[in-house]
Design a protein around this motif. Sequence first.
Motif, PDB file in Angstrom:
ATOM      1  N   HIS A  21      36.884  21.040  39.246  1.00  0.00           N
ATOM      2  CA  HIS A  21      38.117  21.806  39.026  1.00  0.00           C
ATOM      3  C   HIS A  21      38.103  23.104  39.827  1.00  0.00           C
ATOM      4  O   HIS A  21      39.119  23.500  40.406  1.00  0.00           O
ATOM      5  CB  HIS A  21      38.300  22.113  37.541  1.00  0.00           C
ATOM      6  N   MET A  22      36.955  23.776  39.843  1.00  0.00           N
ATOM      7  CA  MET A  22      36.882  25.040  40.564  1.00  0.00           C
ATOM      8  C   MET A  22      37.036  24.817  42.071  1.00  0.00           C
ATOM      9  O   MET A  22      37.646  25.628  42.767  1.00  0.00           O
ATOM     10  CB  MET A  22      35.549  25.738  40.270  1.00  0.00           C
ATOM     11  N   ASP A  23      36.505  23.709  42.583  1.00  0.00           N
ATOM     12  CA  ASP A  23      36.674  23.396  44.006  1.00  0.00           C
ATOM     13  C   ASP A  23      38.131  23.040  44.310  1.00  0.00           C
ATOM     14  O   ASP A  23      38.657  23.387  45.371  1.00  0.00           O
ATOM     15  CB  ASP A  23      35.782  22.218  44.411  1.00  0.00           C
ATOM     16  N   ALA A  24      38.783  22.346  43.365  1.00  0.00           N
ATOM     17  CA  ALA A  24      40.127  21.825  43.615  1.00  0.00           C
ATOM     18  C   ALA A  24      41.194  22.921  43.692  1.00  0.00           C
ATOM     19  O   ALA A  24      42.227  22.715  44.321  1.00  0.00           O
ATOM     20  CB  ALA A  24      40.510  20.812  42.536  1.00  0.00           C
ATOM     21  N   ILE A  25      40.962  24.080  43.035  1.00  0.00           N
ATOM     22  CA  ILE A  25      41.994  25.129  43.056  1.00  0.00           C
ATOM     23  C   ILE A  25      41.821  26.088  44.239  1.00  0.00           C
ATOM     24  O   ILE A  25      42.561  27.067  44.362  1.00  0.00           O
ATOM     25  CB  ILE A  25      42.024  25.933  41.736  1.00  0.00           C
ATOM     26  N   GLU A  26      40.844  25.828  45.108  1.00  0.00           N
ATOM     27  CA  GLU A  26      40.732  26.619  46.335  1.00  0.00           C
ATOM     28  C   GLU A  26      41.922  26.295  47.244  1.00  0.00           C
ATOM     29  O   GLU A  26      42.573  25.255  47.084  1.00  0.00           O
ATOM     30  CB  GLU A  26      39.421  26.271  47.050  1.00  0.00           C
ATOM     31  N   PRO A  27      42.221  27.143  48.217  1.00  0.00           N
ATOM     32  CA  PRO A  27      41.452  28.331  48.620  1.00  0.00           C
ATOM     33  C   PRO A  27      41.941  29.605  47.930  1.00  0.00           C
ATOM     34  O   PRO A  27      43.058  29.662  47.391  1.00  0.00           O
ATOM     35  CB  PRO A  27      41.741  28.405  50.119  1.00  0.00           C
ATOM     36  N   PHE A  28      41.084  30.622  47.960  1.00  0.00           N
ATOM     37  CA  PHE A  28      41.435  31.981  47.569  1.00  0.00           C
ATOM     38  C   PHE A  28      41.576  32.816  48.840  1.00  0.00           C
ATOM     39  O   PHE A  28      40.913  32.540  49.845  1.00  0.00           O
ATOM     40  CB  PHE A  28      40.351  32.600  46.685  1.00  0.00           C
ATOM     41  N   ASP A  29      42.427  33.814  48.782  1.00  0.00           N
ATOM     42  CA  ASP A  29      42.575  34.736  49.919  1.00  0.00           C
ATOM     43  C   ASP A  29      41.609  35.893  49.708  1.00  0.00           C
ATOM     44  O   ASP A  29      41.906  36.847  48.981  1.00  0.00           O
ATOM     45  CB  ASP A  29      44.014  35.240  50.009  1.00  0.00           C
ATOM     46  N   PHE A  30      40.442  35.820  50.351  1.00  0.00           N
ATOM     47  CA  PHE A  30      39.406  36.821  50.126  1.00  0.00           C
ATOM     48  C   PHE A  30      39.678  38.141  50.837  1.00  0.00           C
ATOM     49  O   PHE A  30      38.916  39.095  50.663  1.00  0.00           O
ATOM     50  CB  PHE A  30      38.045  36.259  50.542  1.00  0.00           C
ATOM     51  N   SER A  31      40.739  38.218  51.617  1.00  0.00           N
ATOM     52  CA  SER A  31      41.097  39.500  52.223  1.00  0.00           C
ATOM     53  C   SER A  31      41.569  40.487  51.154  1.00  0.00           C
ATOM     54  O   SER A  31      41.623  41.695  51.409  1.00  0.00           O
ATOM     55  CB  SER A  31      42.189  39.308  53.280  1.00  0.00           C
ATOM     56  N   GLU A  32      41.889  39.985  49.961  1.00  0.00           N
ATOM     57  CA  GLU A  32      42.373  40.841  48.874  1.00  0.00           C
ATOM     58  C   GLU A  32      41.274  41.217  47.878  1.00  0.00           C
ATOM     59  O   GLU A  32      41.555  41.753  46.813  1.00  0.00           O
ATOM     60  CB  GLU A  32      43.528  40.156  48.155  1.00  0.00           C
ATOM     61  N   LEU A  33      40.015  40.938  48.217  1.00  0.00           N
ATOM     62  CA  LEU A  33      38.907  41.345  47.346  1.00  0.00           C
ATOM     63  C   LEU A  33      38.860  42.864  47.207  1.00  0.00           C
ATOM     64  O   LEU A  33      39.111  43.599  48.163  1.00  0.00           O
ATOM     65  CB  LEU A  33      37.574  40.864  47.917  1.00  0.00           C
ATOM     66  N   LYS A  34      38.529  43.316  46.001  1.00  0.00           N
ATOM     67  CA  LYS A  34      38.384  44.748  45.719  1.00  0.00           C
ATOM     68  C   LYS A  34      36.949  45.045  45.288  1.00  0.00           C
ATOM     69  O   LYS A  34      36.276  44.180  44.715  1.00  0.00           O
ATOM     70  CB  LYS A  34      39.329  45.168  44.580  1.00  0.00           C
ATOM     71  N   PRO A  35      36.452  46.249  45.562  1.00  0.00           N
ATOM     72  CA  PRO A  35      35.145  46.623  45.001  1.00  0.00           C
ATOM     73  C   PRO A  35      35.179  46.434  43.488  1.00  0.00           C
ATOM     74  O   PRO A  35      36.180  46.756  42.841  1.00  0.00           O
ATOM     75  CB  PRO A  35      35.010  48.099  45.385  1.00  0.00           C
ATOM     76  N   PHE A  36      34.110  45.917  42.912  1.00  0.00           N
ATOM     77  CA  PHE A  36      34.136  45.542  41.503  1.00  0.00           C
ATOM     78  C   PHE A  36      34.408  46.734  40.597  1.00  0.00           C
ATOM     79  O   PHE A  36      33.853  47.819  40.774  1.00  0.00           O
ATOM     80  CB  PHE A  36      32.819  44.896  41.082  1.00  0.00           C
ATOM     81  N   SER A  37      35.267  46.500  39.616  1.00  0.00           N
ATOM     82  CA  SER A  37      35.543  47.481  38.569  1.00  0.00           C
ATOM     83  C   SER A  37      35.996  46.729  37.326  1.00  0.00           C
ATOM     84  O   SER A  37      36.804  45.794  37.416  1.00  0.00           O
ATOM     85  CB  SER A  37      36.642  48.463  38.992  1.00  0.00           C
ATOM     86  N   THR A  38      35.473  47.133  36.159  1.00  0.00           N
ATOM     87  CA  THR A  38      35.903  46.500  34.912  1.00  0.00           C
ATOM     88  C   THR A  38      37.329  46.887  34.546  1.00  0.00           C
ATOM     89  O   THR A  38      37.915  46.293  33.643  1.00  0.00           O
ATOM     90  CB  THR A  38      34.965  46.895  33.751  1.00  0.00           C
ATOM     91  N   ALA A  39      37.921  47.860  35.247  1.00  0.00           N
ATOM     92  CA  ALA A  39      39.292  48.271  34.958  1.00  0.00           C
ATOM     93  C   ALA A  39      40.304  47.179  35.300  1.00  0.00           C
ATOM     94  O   ALA A  39      41.457  47.249  34.882  1.00  0.00           O
ATOM     95  CB  ALA A  39      39.632  49.552  35.719  1.00  0.00           C
ATOM     96  N   TYR A  40      39.895  46.159  36.059  1.00  0.00           N
ATOM     97  CA  TYR A  40      40.792  45.034  36.347  1.00  0.00           C
ATOM     98  C   TYR A  40      40.772  43.991  35.222  1.00  0.00           C
ATOM     99  O   TYR A  40      41.551  43.041  35.259  1.00  0.00           O
ATOM    100  CB  TYR A  40      40.373  44.343  37.651  1.00  0.00           C
TER     101      TYR A  40
END
Length: 372
Positions: free
Chosen positions: A233-252
């Motif tokens: 299932h996790m493979d099937a819902i790809e792709p993700f647009d990784f250009s929108e990655l943010k530095p990790f924060s629990t505020a998200y």
Amino acid sequence: MPSQITNYQCPACTGPLRYDGGSGKLVCDYCGSSFTVQEIEALYQEKLDQAEAAGVAQAAKEEAQAEAAQVGAEDPEWDLAQAGMKAYSCPSCGAELICDATTAATSCPYCGNPTVVPAQFHGMLKPDYILPFKLDKEAAKKALRDFYKGKHLLPRAFTTENHIEEIKGIYVPFWLFDGQGDADLNFTATKVSSYRSGDYQVTVTDHFAVRRAGTVDFHRIPTDSSSKMPDAHMDAIEPFDFSELKPFSTAYMPGFFAERYDVDVEECEKRARRRAGNTTEQVIANTVRGYASVTPVGKNVFMRRSAVSYVMLPVWMLSTRWKGKSFLFAMNGQTGKLIGDLPVSMGRFWGWFGAIAAPLAAILTGLLFLAF
């Protein structure tokens, strides 16, 4: 002693905040206020630090208890650890929250406040990046309704609004792998030509030994690192647009669930290598053109990992059971791509079959009557 968990409350009215993917801000549904991630990070950093320190201290205590054999029979907290569970106290209402050992973000079932467990992101457990949700729950519910449309044999339990409401937004842990694939492939190939000689048509088949070698670069191959999530299932819902990655924060995370990884890099790398190896072989093999036939006879594919990142990716999930079987729906929380398992209601099937068979039988009977 400070709580091991914390939650994000509206600075204006103390109502619970949730992250809104549409605006990219944390919003309060009570007073309508909204705040940027940076504003909330600055406001809550001290509480997060305190909660993380409390969680790390508790983890050390539990580890020490685990080493003492006599504690296992006497300490009720040890029973939770044996079951792979942890107990926390909600900082809003004081209720006890019983969570899975890998739970990193959840909500209190009593007051509804979203809660975060900072210690789950301590040290090596802290993700490098997070990909925020872009699609909200309403978008996920609409996608699920659209997915159900036209599927008349679905049990009614799957199409009821109460069932659709159970969909949950989860930040799923992934490893992202960078690397290169080297392939050295050998083939036998043929070219066919023909010409006419007198009364004969002559066909000539030339045989060739073909070799192809090359390198394919890979960037951010995603592999889910939660044992609870089905890889297919996790493979099937790809792709993700990784250009929108943010530095990790629990505020998200307020308003969503989250799990930390429980499958390590080495185990996930095996899957990433298989995926990259198959793609490398296919890319190099596709350069063999212009032949009537091509047959692989040997290959040597070698994968090299150059970098790895730990990230949290957004997924809408609905897991349910029907007559003893599990059915799972997963939707990419960024793009909306959806995959799901569907059952068949045999009652509806036979009703549908009867509705078609009865008029068809009447027509055939009439035709036979006219024939005689």
